[in-house]
Write an enzyme that holds these catalytic residues in place. Structure first.
Site, PDB file in Angstrom:
ATOM      1  N   GLY A  79       2.587 -42.044  10.501  1.00 16.13           N
ATOM      2  CA  GLY A  79       2.575 -41.172   9.321  1.00 16.13           C
ATOM      3  C   GLY A  79       1.177 -40.738   8.950  1.00 16.13           C
ATOM      4  O   GLY A  79       0.760 -40.868   7.794  1.00 16.13           O
TER       5      GLY A  79
ATOM      6  N   SER B  54      -0.125 -37.547   9.475  1.00 17.18           N
ATOM      7  CA  SER B  54      -0.282 -36.097   9.365  1.00 17.18           C
ATOM      8  C   SER B  54      -0.771 -35.686   7.978  1.00 17.18           C
ATOM      9  O   SER B  54      -1.283 -34.583   7.799  1.00 17.18           O
ATOM     10  CB  SER B  54       1.067 -35.417   9.642  1.00 17.18           C
ATOM     11  OG  SER B  54       2.114 -36.086   8.973  1.00 17.18           O
ATOM     12  N   ARG B  55      -0.586 -36.585   7.000  1.00 14.48           N
ATOM     13  CA  ARG B  55      -0.935 -36.254   5.610  1.00 14.48           C
ATOM     14  C   ARG B  55      -1.342 -37.525   4.878  1.00 14.48           C
ATOM     15  O   ARG B  55      -1.134 -38.632   5.371  1.00 14.48           O
ATOM     16  CB  ARG B  55       0.288 -35.705   4.861  1.00 14.48           C
ATOM     17  CG  ARG B  55       0.884 -34.481   5.421  1.00 14.48           C
ATOM     18  CD  ARG B  55       2.069 -34.010   4.589  1.00 14.48           C
ATOM     19  NE  ARG B  55       3.315 -34.680   4.912  1.00 14.48           N
ATOM     20  CZ  ARG B  55       4.129 -35.237   4.011  1.00 14.48           C
ATOM     21  NH1 ARG B  55       3.805 -35.246   2.736  1.00 14.48           N
ATOM     22  NH2 ARG B  55       5.262 -35.804   4.387  1.00 14.48           N
TER      23      ARG B  55
ATOM     24  N   VAL C 222       9.817 -43.301  12.791  1.00 19.33           N
ATOM     25  CA  VAL C 222       9.570 -44.736  12.995  1.00 19.33           C
ATOM     26  C   VAL C 222      10.814 -45.593  12.764  1.00 19.33           C
ATOM     27  O   VAL C 222      10.830 -46.768  13.138  1.00 19.33           O
ATOM     28  CB  VAL C 222       8.405 -45.257  12.105  1.00 19.33           C
ATOM     29  CG1 VAL C 222       7.087 -44.630  12.491  1.00 19.33           C
ATOM     30  CG2 VAL C 222       8.718 -45.075  10.617  1.00 19.33           C
TER      31      VAL C 222
ATOM     32  N   ASN D 268       1.840 -47.295   8.516  1.00 22.72           N
ATOM     33  CA  ASN D 268       1.628 -46.624   7.233  1.00 22.72           C
ATOM     34  C   ASN D 268       2.803 -45.742   6.786  1.00 22.72           C
ATOM     35  O   ASN D 268       3.021 -45.561   5.587  1.00 22.72           O
ATOM     36  CB  ASN D 268       0.356 -45.757   7.348  1.00 22.72           C
ATOM     37  CG  ASN D 268       0.267 -44.731   6.233  1.00 22.72           C
ATOM     38  OD1 ASN D 268      -0.097 -45.050   5.096  1.00 22.72           O
ATOM     39  ND2 ASN D 268       0.602 -43.478   6.525  1.00 22.72           N
TER      40      ASN D 268
ATOM     41  N   TYR E 161      12.468 -48.997  -2.782  1.00 19.66           N
ATOM     42  CA  TYR E 161      11.062 -48.909  -2.358  1.00 19.66           C
ATOM     43  C   TYR E 161      10.348 -50.241  -2.620  1.00 19.66           C
ATOM     44  O   TYR E 161       9.657 -50.778  -1.741  1.00 19.66           O
ATOM     45  CB  TYR E 161      10.387 -47.777  -3.136  1.00 19.66           C
ATOM     46  CG  TYR E 161       8.936 -47.530  -2.777  1.00 19.66           C
ATOM     47  CD1 TYR E 161       8.583 -46.734  -1.698  1.00 19.66           C
ATOM     48  CD2 TYR E 161       7.903 -48.086  -3.538  1.00 19.66           C
ATOM     49  CE1 TYR E 161       7.248 -46.495  -1.385  1.00 19.66           C
ATOM     50  CE2 TYR E 161       6.576 -47.859  -3.238  1.00 19.66           C
ATOM     51  CZ  TYR E 161       6.247 -47.055  -2.154  1.00 19.66           C
ATOM     52  OH  TYR E 161       4.918 -46.833  -1.847  1.00 19.66           O
TER      53      TYR E 161
ATOM     54  N   ALA F 142      11.654 -53.178  -2.915  1.00 15.54           N
ATOM     55  CA  ALA F 142      12.181 -54.202  -1.998  1.00 15.54           C
ATOM     56  C   ALA F 142      11.581 -54.028  -0.606  1.00 15.54           C
ATOM     57  O   ALA F 142      11.207 -55.006   0.055  1.00 15.54           O
ATOM     58  CB  ALA F 142      13.707 -54.102  -1.930  1.00 15.54           C
TER      59      ALA F 142
ATOM     60  N   LYS G 196       8.673 -52.723   0.142  1.00 11.81           N
ATOM     61  CA  LYS G 196       7.242 -53.053   0.123  1.00 11.81           C
ATOM     62  C   LYS G 196       7.018 -54.566  -0.013  1.00 11.81           C
ATOM     63  O   LYS G 196       6.056 -55.117   0.515  1.00 11.81           O
ATOM     64  CB  LYS G 196       6.539 -52.286  -0.998  1.00 11.81           C
ATOM     65  CG  LYS G 196       6.503 -50.774  -0.759  1.00 11.81           C
ATOM     66  CD  LYS G 196       5.684 -50.441   0.476  1.00 11.81           C
ATOM     67  CE  LYS G 196       5.714 -48.987   0.848  1.00 11.81           C
ATOM     68  NZ  LYS G 196       4.922 -48.688   2.038  1.00 11.81           N
TER      69      LYS G 196
ATOM     70  N   ILE H 179      -2.548 -43.670  -5.383  1.00  9.61           N
ATOM     71  CA  ILE H 179      -3.457 -42.881  -4.557  1.00  9.61           C
ATOM     72  C   ILE H 179      -2.983 -41.425  -4.591  1.00  9.61           C
ATOM     73  O   ILE H 179      -1.775 -41.169  -4.467  1.00  9.61           O
ATOM     74  CB  ILE H 179      -3.445 -43.386  -3.084  1.00  9.61           C
ATOM     75  CG1 ILE H 179      -3.591 -44.923  -3.015  1.00  9.61           C
ATOM     76  CG2 ILE H 179      -4.517 -42.682  -2.260  1.00  9.61           C
ATOM     77  CD1 ILE H 179      -4.873 -45.494  -3.550  1.00  9.61           C
TER      78      ILE H 179
HETATM   79  P1  NAP Z   1       2.904 -38.933   1.949  1.00  9.48           P
HETATM   80  O1  NAP Z   1       1.740 -38.153   1.461  1.00  9.48           O
HETATM   81  O2  NAP Z   1       4.281 -38.560   1.511  1.00  9.48           O
HETATM   82  O3  NAP Z   1       2.850 -38.952   3.561  1.00  9.48           O
HETATM   83  C1  NAP Z   1       3.857 -39.607   4.260  1.00  9.48           C
HETATM   84  C2  NAP Z   1       3.520 -39.666   5.739  1.00  9.48           C
HETATM   85  O4  NAP Z   1       4.532 -40.444   6.386  1.00  9.48           O
HETATM   86  C3  NAP Z   1       3.527 -38.300   6.410  1.00  9.48           C
HETATM   87  O5  NAP Z   1       2.551 -38.308   7.422  1.00  9.48           O
HETATM   88  C4  NAP Z   1       4.930 -38.214   7.001  1.00  9.48           C
HETATM   89  O6  NAP Z   1       5.022 -37.379   8.170  1.00  9.48           O
HETATM   90  C5  NAP Z   1       5.131 -39.663   7.416  1.00  9.48           C
HETATM   91  N1  NAP Z   1       6.545 -40.034   7.554  1.00  9.48           N
HETATM   92  C6  NAP Z   1       7.535 -39.944   6.640  1.00  9.48           C
HETATM   93  N2  NAP Z   1       8.698 -40.382   7.175  1.00  9.48           N
HETATM   94  C7  NAP Z   1       8.423 -40.745   8.439  1.00  9.48           C
HETATM   95  C8  NAP Z   1       9.210 -41.252   9.507  1.00  9.48           C
HETATM   96  N3  NAP Z   1      10.522 -41.490   9.372  1.00  9.48           N
HETATM   97  N4  NAP Z   1       8.602 -41.497  10.696  1.00  9.48           N
HETATM   98  C9  NAP Z   1       7.276 -41.249  10.860  1.00  9.48           C
HETATM   99  N5  NAP Z   1       6.490 -40.770   9.895  1.00  9.48           N
HETATM  100  C10 NAP Z   1       7.060 -40.520   8.699  1.00  9.48           C
HETATM  101  O7  NAP Z   1       2.757 -40.478   1.556  1.00  9.48           O
HETATM  102  P2  NAP Z   1       1.443 -41.334   1.212  1.00  9.48           P
HETATM  103  O8  NAP Z   1       1.272 -41.337  -0.255  1.00  9.48           O
HETATM  104  O9  NAP Z   1       0.325 -40.938   2.078  1.00  9.48           O
HETATM  105  O10 NAP Z   1       1.957 -42.784   1.610  1.00  9.48           O
HETATM  106  C11 NAP Z   1       1.608 -43.418   2.821  1.00  9.48           C
HETATM  107  C12 NAP Z   1       2.007 -44.881   2.743  1.00  9.48           C
HETATM  108  O11 NAP Z   1       1.298 -45.498   1.652  1.00  9.48           O
HETATM  109  C13 NAP Z   1       3.485 -45.103   2.482  1.00  9.48           C
HETATM  110  O12 NAP Z   1       3.919 -46.250   3.176  1.00  9.48           O
HETATM  111  C14 NAP Z   1       3.523 -45.358   0.980  1.00  9.48           C
HETATM  112  O13 NAP Z   1       4.647 -46.105   0.609  1.00  9.48           O
HETATM  113  C15 NAP Z   1       2.238 -46.132   0.807  1.00  9.48           C
HETATM  114  N6  NAP Z   1       1.732 -46.147  -0.576  1.00  9.48           N
HETATM  115  C16 NAP Z   1       1.373 -44.974  -1.182  1.00  9.48           C
HETATM  116  C17 NAP Z   1       0.858 -45.032  -2.470  1.00  9.48           C
HETATM  117  C18 NAP Z   1       0.385 -43.800  -3.183  1.00  9.48           C
HETATM  118  O14 NAP Z   1       0.007 -43.933  -4.361  1.00  9.48           O
HETATM  119  N7  NAP Z   1       0.341 -42.631  -2.566  1.00  9.48           N
HETATM  120  C19 NAP Z   1       0.753 -46.260  -3.136  1.00  9.48           C
HETATM  121  C20 NAP Z   1       1.152 -47.411  -2.481  1.00  9.48           C
HETATM  122  C21 NAP Z   1       1.639 -47.350  -1.197  1.00  9.48           C
HETATM  123  P3  NAP Z   1       5.353 -35.766   8.037  1.00  9.48           P
HETATM  124  O15 NAP Z   1       4.095 -35.126   7.517  1.00  9.48           O
HETATM  125  O16 NAP Z   1       5.656 -35.346   9.440  1.00  9.48           O
HETATM  126  O17 NAP Z   1       6.491 -35.638   7.099  1.00  9.48           O
END
Ligand code: NAP
Length: 252
Positions: free
Chosen positions: A13, A15-16, A65, A91, A157, A159, A161, A190
């Site tokens: 994950g 890409s973003r 994944v 991730n 979510y 559960a 994590k 974030i």
């Molecule tokens: P995001 O901006 O929504 O990006 C999600 C990423 O995961 C994208 O690259 C997406 O790919 C990829 N993805 C989604 N479903 C997937 C799948 N089935 N297989 C492979 N890749 C997949 O999310 P984020 O905020 O960066 O979060 C990243 C991680 O950090 C997550 O595990 C999230 O739970 C955790 N987290 C985030 C925060 C926060 O505040 N942002 C806080 C705590 C934990 P595509 O671009 O192709 O869709």
């Protein structure tokens, strides 16, 4: 800064958002990076381009994944391009917001499958090509139970994590004799697509910032820098921990 020169990494994950931040930080520290994405090929290619501009080898690889066959194919591609793997960052993650009364089994399963089963599948397959002294970093969240942080409307979510922390601790024991370290990072809030609504809405943003002593939301590089440390040789004696990267939220 810690050096990852010559190491080969997979960031799921990436890409973003946080994954992209991690991929770029690993590359800046010298690691070759496989950029996994689900559906956003264009964005993944942009990350690859940024990494290549640093003079570092990188390629993008599509895989859901939560699907075993996708993950197997992804690891085969990495084996053919990199030969083996030194760093795995689990991730990829998704979230939805809902009351338990409204939540159906499909919604529950989707989040559990991507967030938790995805880490199991990627780790299991990556181990087939992982080098001795490999490093695994699993992205959890402050919303994982046990730390006294609850948001509400994300039972699936939270559960998933919490499960990641259990997975991390157990694998740290099982993989120690292979020289592989397994740690978790639990980010606070974030700024990414996932949190865009809550950080841009004035009222919710103000409420959230009251919990954060550093008085700002995190950026993907905050998680990327912590990942570089846990992936480095300097972290060889650290395994099975949860590193909270939350601007001090838990101390308040
Ligand atoms: P995001 O901006 O929504 O990006 C999600 C990423 O995961 C994208 O690259 C997406 O790919 C990829 N993805 C989604 N479903 C997937 C799948 N089935 N297989 C492979 N890749 C997949 O999310 P984020 O905020 O960066 O979060 C990243 C991680 O950090 C997550 O595990 C999230 O739970 C955790 N987290 C985030 C925060 C926060 O505040 N942002 C806080 C705590 C934990 P595509 O671009 O192709 O869709």
């Amino acid at each position: 800064m810690f050096s990852l020169e010559g190491k080969r990494a997979l960031v799921t994950g990436s890409s973003r958002g946080i994954g992209k931040g991690i991929a770029l930080c690993l590359a800046k520290a010298g690691a070759y990076v496989a950029v996994n994405y689900h559906s956003n090929k264009e964005k993944a290619e942009e990350v690859v381009k940024e990494i290549k501009m640093l003079g570092i080898d990188s390629f993008s690889v599509q895989a859901d994944v939560s699907r075993k066959e996708d993950v197997k194919r992804m690891i085969r591609e990495i084996k053919s391009k990199f030969g083996s793997l030194d760093i795995l960052v689990n991730n990829a993650g998704v979230v939805t917001f809902n009351n338990i009364e409204e939540m159906n089994e499909d919604e529950w399963n989707k989040v559990m499958d991507v967030n938790l089963k995805g880490q199991f599948l990627c780790t299991k397959e990556a181990l087939n090509i992982m080098s001795k002294n490999g490093k695994i970093v699993n992205i959890s969240s402050i919303a994982s139970g046990g730390a006294g942080v609850g948001f509400g409307k994300i039972p699936h979510y939270a559960a998933s994590k919490g499960g990641i922390i259990g997975l991390t601790e157990d694998l740290a024991i099982d993989l120690a004799d292979k020289g592989i370290n397994v740690n978790s990072i639990a980010p606070g809030v974030i700024e990414t697509d996932m949190t865009q609504d809550m950080v841009t809405d004035e009222e919710s943003s103000k409420k959230l910032l009251e919990h954060i002593p550093k008085n700002r939301f995190g950026v993907p590089e905050d998680i990327g820098n912590a990942t570089v440390f846990l992936a480095s040789d300097e972290a060889d004696y650290i395994t099975g921990v949860v590193l909270y990267v939350d601007g001090g939220w838990l101390t308040k």
